[in-house]
Enzyme design. Structure first.
Site, short mmCIF file in Angstrom:
data_model
loop_
_atom_site.label_atom_id
_atom_site.label_comp_id
_atom_site.label_asym_id
_atom_site.label_seq_id
_atom_site.Cartn_x
_atom_site.Cartn_y
_atom_site.Cartn_z
N LYS A 228 0.84 -1.08 0.05
CA LYS A 228 0.04 0.02 0.16
C LYS A 228 0.81 1.27 -0.12
O LYS A 228 2.13 1.01 0.31
CB LYS A 228 -0.93 -0.02 1.15
CG LYS A 228 -2.03 -1.08 0.85
CD LYS A 228 -3.14 -0.83 2.10
CE LYS A 228 -4.39 -1.85 1.41
NZ LYS A 228 -5.50 -2.38 2.47
N ARG A 263 -3.33 -10.23 5.02
CA ARG A 263 -3.91 -10.23 3.55
C ARG A 263 -2.78 -9.68 2.56
O ARG A 263 -2.36 -8.61 2.58
CB ARG A 263 -4.99 -9.39 3.55
CG ARG A 263 -5.88 -9.27 2.29
CD ARG A 263 -7.02 -8.59 2.20
NE ARG A 263 -7.56 -8.52 0.75
CZ ARG A 263 -7.06 -7.80 -0.38
NH1 ARG A 263 -6.19 -6.84 0.01
NH2 ARG A 263 -7.77 -7.99 -1.43
N1 LIG Z 1 -10.24 -6.93 4.60
C1 LIG Z 1 -9.72 -6.26 3.59
N2 LIG Z 1 -9.94 -6.37 2.51
C2 LIG Z 1 -9.21 -5.53 1.56
N3 LIG Z 1 -9.45 -5.85 0.08
C3 LIG Z 1 -8.94 -4.92 -0.90
C4 LIG Z 1 -7.58 -4.19 -0.33
C5 LIG Z 1 -6.94 -3.06 -1.28
O1 LIG Z 1 -5.95 -3.76 -1.75
P1 LIG Z 1 -5.96 -4.69 -3.11
O2 LIG Z 1 -6.97 -5.62 -3.19
O3 LIG Z 1 -4.64 -5.27 -3.28
O4 LIG Z 1 -6.43 -3.82 -4.31
P2 LIG Z 1 -7.51 -3.15 -5.03
O5 LIG Z 1 -8.56 -2.93 -4.01
O6 LIG Z 1 -7.15 -1.92 -5.78
O7 LIG Z 1 -8.11 -4.44 -5.80
N4 LIG Z 1 -7.38 -3.95 1.00
C6 LIG Z 1 -8.12 -4.64 1.84
C7 LIG Z 1 -7.59 -4.70 3.32
O8 LIG Z 1 -6.87 -4.15 3.71
N5 LIG Z 1 -8.60 -5.52 4.18
#
Ligand SMILES: Nc1nc2ncc(COP(=O)(O)OP(=O)(O)O)nc2c(=O)[nH]1
Length: 289
Positions: A228, A263
Site C-alpha cells: 500500500k 492479507r
Molecule cells: N479486509 C480487507 N480487504 C481488502 N480488500 C482490498 C484491499 C485493497 O488492496 P488490493 O485488493 O490489493 O487492491 P484493490 O482494492 O485495488 O484491488 N485491502 C483490503 C484490506 O486491507 N483488508
C-alpha cells in the site's frame, strides 16, 4: 479437532482454518485496475493460475475480488462483478482444498460466491450495504468486517480523525454488535482496521502501533498493508511491486501485535518471514529473563 483441542478455528463452509498461528491470505484480484496488480490476473485462467501459485507458495486461504477498492475507484456493476469472480471461485474451490474468501460488499455476490464454493466473506464496507448482514447471516460463513472512512472514490482526499485508533475501534465494536444482532455468530467474525481506507500514513502507523487494541473486541484481527501507499511513502518505493520487504516487515509487526490473518500479494516472502517468527515464538523463554 480433538476433544481437548481448544485452539480457536474458523469453519469456512467445511474448510477449517486453525488460528494457532498468523495465517496468510493470498490476494487474487480479478480486476483490470487493482492498484498493485490490476490486469495481471483479470481473465479467469490467469486468476485461477495465480491463485494456485499462491497456494503452492504456502497461502492458508485465498481472497478473490472482482472490484478494486483503491483510492479513486468507481463501483463495479453487479453483473460485471459476478462475471469476474464466480467462475474463478468455482474452479479454485475444485482445485484447492484451502478456504476461499470473497472480497465483496454486494449481498448478491456474497450469496453467489458461497454457492460457488467460497467459505468466507471479506467486506470492506463491514456489511453496511442493504441486505449484506442478512445475506451473511443466512450463509453462515466467517465474515471480515473492515473499517473505511468514506468511499474508495474520495476516502483519501482528506482523511481526518480526532483519535483514529479510538474511532476505528468504536466503529468495529458497533459493526461486531450489528453482526451479532443480525444472527452472525461471534466465532465467525473477524475485524480489520482497514489500512489505507480513509487513512494517511500517520493514521496507518497509529493503527499498526496500537493493533493490539483491536484484540480487545474478542475476535480475530486481519491486517492488510500489502504494497500500500504508506509502505511506499515510508520506504521510498514508488512502484507497488517494489514494496515487498516493507510489506513483509509491516505484516510481521502486525503478527507480533496480534493479527491472526495477514492479507498479502507476496505469499512466499510472507510465509518465509512467518517461519522465522513462528520458530522464535516457539522457543521457551525462562520466566523473568
Ligand atoms: N479486509 C480487507 N480487504 C481488502 N480488500 C482490498 C484491499 C485493497 O488492496 P488490493 O485488493 O490489493 O487492491 P484493490 O482494492 O485495488 O484491488 N485491502 C483490503 C484490506 O486491507 N483488508
Amino acid at each position: 479437532m480433538s476433544m481437548f483441542d481448544t485452539t480457536p478455528q474458523l469453519d469456512c463452509a467445511g474448510r477449517i482454518l486453525k488460528l494457532d498461528r498468523p495465517l496468510v491470505m493470498g490476494i487474487v484480484n480479478v480486476t483490470p485496475d487493482s492498484f498493485s496488480d490490476g490486469g495481471a490476473h483479470d481473465k479467469p485462467d490467469a486468476a485461477v493460475a495465480h491463485g494456485l501459485k499462491l497456494v503452492a507458495e504456502g497461502a492458508d486461504l485465498l481472497d478473490v475480488g472482482g472490484e478494486s477498492t483503491r483510492p479513486g475507484a468507481e463501483e463495479v456493476p453487479l453483473e460485471e462483478e459476478l462475471r469476474r469472480v464466480i467462475a474463478v471461485i468455482e474452479r479454485l474451490a475444485k482445485e484447492t482444498p484451502l478456504p476461499i474468501s470473497i472480497d465483496t460488499s454486494k449481498p448478491e455476490v456474497m450469496r453467489a460466491a458461497v454457492e460457488a464454493g467460497a467459505g468466507m466473506i471479506n467486506d470492506v464496507y463491514a456489511m453496511r450495504r442493504e441486505g449484506a448482514l442478512e445475506a451473511a447471516a443466512s450463509l453462515g460463513v466467517p465474515v471480515v468486517l473492515m473499517h473505511m472512512q468514506g468511499q474508495p472514490r474520495s476516502m483519501q482526499a482528506a482523511p481526518d480523525y480526532d483519535d483514529v485508533v479510538g474511532d476505528v475501534h468504536r466503529f468495529l465494536a458497533e459493526r461486531v454488535f450489528a453482526a451479532e444482532m443480525a444472527g452472525i455468530a461471534k466465532k465467525n467474525i473477524i475485524v480489520d482496521p482497514g489500512f489505507g481506507f480513509g487513512k494517511n500514513t500517520a493514521h496507518n502507523l497509529a493503527l499498526l502501533a496500537q493493533l493490539e487494541r483491536f484484540s480487545e473486541l474478542g475476535v480475530p484481527v486481519l491486517a492488510g498493508l500489502s504494497r500500500k501507499r504508506s509502505i511506499g511513502e515510508l520506504t521510498g518505493r514508488e512502484l507497488p511491486r517494489e514494496r515487498v520487504a516493507g510489506s513483509v516487515a509491516a505484516h510481521l509487526i502486525a503478527a507480533q501485535r496480534g493479527a491472526s490473518v495477514l492479507r498479502v500479494h507476496d505469499v512466499a516472502a510472507t510465509v518465509d518471514a512467518l517461519k522465522i517468527w513462528n520458530a522464535v515464538t516457539a522457543v521457551p523463554v525462562p520466566r523473568g529473563k
